[in-house]
Design a protein around this motif. Sequence first.
Motif, PDB file in Angstrom:
ATOM      1  N   HIS A 298      -2.317   1.583 -15.836  1.00 57.68           N
ATOM      2  CA  HIS A 298      -3.398   1.111 -16.705  1.00 57.68           C
ATOM      3  C   HIS A 298      -4.129  -0.055 -16.034  1.00 57.68           C
ATOM      4  CE1 HIS A 298      -1.826   3.621 -19.913  1.00 57.68           C
ATOM      5  NE2 HIS A 298      -0.622   3.095 -19.721  1.00 57.68           N
ATOM      6  N   ASN A 299      -5.155   0.274 -15.288  1.00 57.48           N
ATOM      7  CA  ASN A 299      -5.970  -0.742 -14.636  1.00 57.48           C
ATOM      8  C   ASN A 299      -6.970  -1.279 -15.652  1.00 57.48           C
ATOM      9  OD1 ASN A 299      -7.871  -2.208 -13.154  1.00 57.48           O
ATOM     10  ND2 ASN A 299      -7.666  -0.895 -11.351  1.00 57.48           N
ATOM     11  N   PRO A 300      -6.881  -2.563 -16.014  1.00 54.33           N
ATOM     12  CA  PRO A 300      -7.779  -3.090 -17.042  1.00 54.33           C
ATOM     13  C   PRO A 300      -9.223  -3.207 -16.604  1.00 54.33           C
ATOM     14  CG  PRO A 300      -6.430  -4.844 -16.118  1.00 54.33           C
ATOM     15  CD  PRO A 300      -5.909  -3.572 -15.544  1.00 54.33           C
ATOM     16  N   HIS A 301      -9.505  -2.898 -15.336  1.00 53.75           N
ATOM     17  CA  HIS A 301     -10.885  -2.922 -14.849  1.00 53.75           C
ATOM     18  C   HIS A 301     -11.332  -1.554 -14.365  1.00 53.75           C
ATOM     19  CE1 HIS A 301     -11.766  -7.216 -15.118  1.00 53.75           C
ATOM     20  NE2 HIS A 301     -10.508  -7.428 -14.784  1.00 53.75           N
ATOM     21  N   GLN A 302     -10.697  -0.529 -14.877  1.00 54.39           N
ATOM     22  CA  GLN A 302     -11.064   0.816 -14.456  1.00 54.39           C
ATOM     23  C   GLN A 302     -10.973   1.777 -15.627  1.00 54.39           C
ATOM     24  OE1 GLN A 302      -8.297   2.972 -11.886  1.00 54.39           O
ATOM     25  NE2 GLN A 302     -10.011   3.773 -10.706  1.00 54.39           N
ATOM     26  N   THR A 303     -12.028   2.500 -15.863  1.00 55.29           N
ATOM     27  CA  THR A 303     -12.027   3.552 -16.874  1.00 55.29           C
ATOM     28  C   THR A 303     -12.027   4.895 -16.156  1.00 55.29           C
ATOM     29  OG1 THR A 303     -13.233   2.186 -18.452  1.00 55.29           O
ATOM     30  CG2 THR A 303     -13.258   4.566 -18.822  1.00 55.29           C
ATOM     31  N   VAL A 304     -11.029   5.693 -16.430  1.00 56.48           N
ATOM     32  CA  VAL A 304     -10.905   6.989 -15.761  1.00 56.48           C
ATOM     33  C   VAL A 304     -11.738   8.013 -16.526  1.00 56.48           C
ATOM     34  CG1 VAL A 304      -9.324   8.764 -14.943  1.00 56.48           C
ATOM     35  CG2 VAL A 304      -8.587   6.366 -15.037  1.00 56.48           C
ATOM     36  N   PRO A 305     -12.695   8.675 -15.879  1.00 56.57           N
ATOM     37  CA  PRO A 305     -13.471   9.719 -16.569  1.00 56.57           C
ATOM     38  C   PRO A 305     -12.557  10.799 -17.118  1.00 56.57           C
ATOM     39  CG  PRO A 305     -14.437   9.181 -14.426  1.00 56.57           C
ATOM     40  CD  PRO A 305     -13.095   8.507 -14.478  1.00 56.57           C
ATOM     41  N   ALA A 306     -12.899  11.327 -18.274  1.00 57.06           N
ATOM     42  CA  ALA A 306     -12.044  12.316 -18.942  1.00 57.06           C
ATOM     43  C   ALA A 306     -11.731  13.502 -18.037  1.00 57.06           C
ATOM     44  CB  ALA A 306     -12.712  12.790 -20.224  1.00 57.06           C
ATOM     45  N   GLU A 307     -12.718  13.922 -17.237  1.00 56.20           N
ATOM     46  CA  GLU A 307     -12.506  15.097 -16.402  1.00 56.20           C
ATOM     47  C   GLU A 307     -11.598  14.807 -15.206  1.00 56.20           C
ATOM     48  OE1 GLU A 307     -16.330  13.037 -15.067  1.00 56.20           O
ATOM     49  OE2 GLU A 307     -15.364  13.588 -16.969  1.00 56.20           O
ATOM     50  N   SER A 308     -11.291  13.526 -14.985  1.00 58.84           N
ATOM     51  CA  SER A 308     -10.480  13.166 -13.817  1.00 58.84           C
ATOM     52  C   SER A 308      -9.093  12.663 -14.183  1.00 58.84           C
ATOM     53  CB  SER A 308     -11.201  12.083 -12.994  1.00 58.84           C
ATOM     54  OG  SER A 308     -12.499  12.489 -12.637  1.00 58.84           O
ATOM     55  N   THR A 309      -8.766  12.632 -15.467  1.00 58.94           N
ATOM     56  CA  THR A 309      -7.514  11.981 -15.874  1.00 58.94           C
ATOM     57  C   THR A 309      -6.278  12.667 -15.307  1.00 58.94           C
ATOM     58  OG1 THR A 309      -7.563  13.245 -17.939  1.00 58.94           O
ATOM     59  CG2 THR A 309      -8.451  10.996 -18.003  1.00 58.94           C
ATOM     60  N   ILE A 310      -6.250  13.988 -15.320  1.00 61.16           N
ATOM     61  CA  ILE A 310      -5.064  14.696 -14.832  1.00 61.16           C
ATOM     62  C   ILE A 310      -4.816  14.360 -13.367  1.00 61.16           C
ATOM     63  CG2 ILE A 310      -4.062  16.953 -14.305  1.00 61.16           C
ATOM     64  CD1 ILE A 310      -5.404  18.045 -16.806  1.00 61.16           C
ATOM     65  N   GLU A 311      -5.846  14.463 -12.559  1.00 60.61           N
ATOM     66  CA  GLU A 311      -5.695  14.201 -11.136  1.00 60.61           C
ATOM     67  C   GLU A 311      -5.395  12.734 -10.866  1.00 60.61           C
ATOM     68  OE1 GLU A 311      -5.089  14.934  -7.309  1.00 60.61           O
ATOM     69  OE2 GLU A 311      -5.404  16.440  -8.888  1.00 60.61           O
ATOM     70  N   HIS A 312      -6.016  11.843 -11.655  1.00 61.60           N
ATOM     71  CA  HIS A 312      -5.811  10.404 -11.470  1.00 61.60           C
ATOM     72  C   HIS A 312      -4.343  10.028 -11.697  1.00 61.60           C
ATOM     73  CE1 HIS A 312      -6.509   6.062 -11.776  1.00 61.60           C
ATOM     74  NE2 HIS A 312      -5.764   6.092 -12.872  1.00 61.60           N
ATOM     75  N   TYR A 313      -3.782  10.436 -12.836  1.00 58.06           N
ATOM     76  CA  TYR A 313      -2.406  10.057 -13.142  1.00 58.06           C
ATOM     77  C   TYR A 313      -1.401  10.841 -12.304  1.00 58.06           C
ATOM     78  CZ  TYR A 313      -4.331   7.313 -16.926  1.00 58.06           C
ATOM     79  OH  TYR A 313      -5.045   6.373 -17.641  1.00 58.06           O
ATOM     80  N   ARG A 314      -1.743  12.067 -11.949  1.00 58.35           N
ATOM     81  CA  ARG A 314      -0.863  12.848 -11.067  1.00 58.35           C
ATOM     82  C   ARG A 314      -0.757  12.162  -9.702  1.00 58.35           C
ATOM     83  NH1 ARG A 314       1.503  17.555  -9.851  1.00 58.35           N
ATOM     84  NH2 ARG A 314       1.123  18.418  -7.790  1.00 58.35           N
ATOM     85  N   LYS A 315      -1.856  11.596  -9.236  1.00 60.49           N
ATOM     86  CA  LYS A 315      -1.843  10.902  -7.948  1.00 60.49           C
ATOM     87  C   LYS A 315      -0.906   9.694  -7.996  1.00 60.49           C
ATOM     88  CE  LYS A 315      -4.963   8.883  -4.512  1.00 60.49           C
ATOM     89  NZ  LYS A 315      -6.388   8.551  -4.192  1.00 60.49           N
ATOM     90  N   ILE A 316      -0.868   9.009  -9.131  1.00 58.22           N
ATOM     91  CA  ILE A 316       0.042   7.874  -9.284  1.00 58.22           C
ATOM     92  C   ILE A 316       1.488   8.352  -9.216  1.00 58.22           C
ATOM     93  CG2 ILE A 316       0.837   6.071 -10.872  1.00 58.22           C
ATOM     94  CD1 ILE A 316      -2.062   5.887 -11.879  1.00 58.22           C
ATOM     95  N   CYS A 317       1.787   9.451  -9.891  1.00 56.60           N
ATOM     96  CA  CYS A 317       3.146  10.003  -9.842  1.00 56.60           C
ATOM     97  C   CYS A 317       3.533  10.369  -8.405  1.00 56.60           C
ATOM     98  CB  CYS A 317       3.256  11.245 -10.723  1.00 56.60           C
ATOM     99  SG  CYS A 317       2.997  10.928 -12.487  1.00 56.60           S
TER     100      CYS A 317
END
Length: 583
Positions: A298-317
């Motif tokens: 949860h980056n307090p200075h970053q909003t993840v676009p809805a279409e990118s959420t799966i890839e964004h959080y998967r990359k963190i994993c």
Amino acid sequence: MFFGISVRGLAEPPTNTDPAVGYVGTKTCAQCHEAEHLTYLDTKHSESMERVDPDKEVSSATFHHEASGNDYQVLRRGDDLIHREILRGPDGEELARTEHPIVFTLGSGTHGKSYVYHDGSHFGQSPLSWYQDTGKWAMSPGYDVPFHPGFGRKLSSECFFCHVGDIDRKNGNPNEFSILEEKIGCERCHGPGEKHVARYRENPKFAGADNTIVNPSRLSRELSEAICQQCHLQAAGKAMLANKDEWDYRPGLPLTDFRIDYQYRLGDDTMRVVGHVEQLHMSKCYQQTESLTCITCHNPHQTVPAESTIEHYRKICLSCHTDQSCGEPHAKRVEKAQNDCSQCHMPAQGTEVPHTAFHHHRIGIHSGQATSVEPAVGLSPVLDVAELPGMVRKRCEALAKFQVAQEDPGNPNFRDYGIEAAKALIEVKNAGHADADATTILAMLARSQGQSAIAQDLAREVVASERVPSRPRLESLRLLANLAYQRREFAEAAKYYREVTELQSEPFDYFQLGVSEQNSGNTEQAIESLNKTIELAPQHVSAHRFLAAIYQSRGRGDLAARHSKLAGQHAMRLQQLQVKTQE
């Protein structure tokens, strides 16, 4: 120690943790940090509370609440958004109408929003909330029951802690304050900016290590998480340390130097995992690394676009795991969950808040089956408190037990909490470690155990020493008023209740004041207090009956008949609701 506060995990604490350092406000921060401010404005934290804009709200709605029998309306009147409650009698006739202009919305709107009104001296919560998932107005969380407070729930400074940036407490009164910064701002995570601003105004080209402001990513995991936990750790019970409240916390310091949060301990001596903090701490992913923390995802200075959420959080994993870590074949993962790690390992689960669901934060394999309910046998602190003195821990656990028992008085699992809390607080007091909060609760416990003389002495001790209109002073005054009322010493009771009603606006206190004033020969003051009772709680049967008797004695038969009729109608309405709850 740093200014009397232990700073664990940080050799040189930021200098803005000093309580003397002042806040400057988000607008001042944005003058130099415009880019960071703009990214923050895209996040939901920046929408934690907003001044209501009727143009942004669904401002025309009417619905009937079956459980309570009340009707509710949302309407626009000029530039105001109005929330209205109509109480109806057994035959459907209107008995009372209460309405308030709304001043603030609470919540980002992702799942929904609640609403706040201001009656001139106190803030209150509307019984209506907007739920995004259903696209409808409905009862606020906790209000979808036959008996609810309507507009009667007043909001203290504690209620606003997780929604606003800063407040001005009037002489220390937690029930009367003004809001200085309406949204969560920069300084809630970075600490007060007075020293930081002064440094760069004096030397705009300063380029050395800057310890005048907090950067959460440079703190130890404990201290970084404390910034999030100040709002996102909400357990079964909590206790503030002596002479502290929520607003005293400063980023860069341990949260446990200000408050201790407790969760239920179960029969097998484990803690019940319900909140995000406890869930995350129970995860092997968290336990087997020092780097995983709230701001990892949860980056307090970053909003993840809805279409990118799966890839964004998967990359963190995948920063720790590999694609082969999952036991399911790739094709099945895509078919089952769109290859979204969180669907299986952090599934969305229902909450106690109607119409909403949040992701489970215990990262792992979830069966999908509901956790069996086990009896609570005690409380355990959620965070590590081993470094706090034993007497501090004893005091705080006693306060938490008192709180839990008060909130669920009929629960047999907590039937001994009052006795246990009283024994612990007596030990604390005898050891010379009592404070106003602890002494007030000890007085209330003494009263509940039939020891009125001891309760009175303790409450008087608090009133004599606690000169500011704090919560301990308020509760001690109320206790003294109630004891005097029971002794039928109505003049003394009225004296105490007058001060109580100046500090807090509750119908019970106004009713008790009205009865005390009448029995002291102050009829006009009694009428004023009883009318205020009805204004706050239109269904208050006893207030209507008492007013009817007073007006009858003064030859005002018209007013006496009106209140007598309303008393009967409200009594019948409440009786029908009681029957409904038992069916």
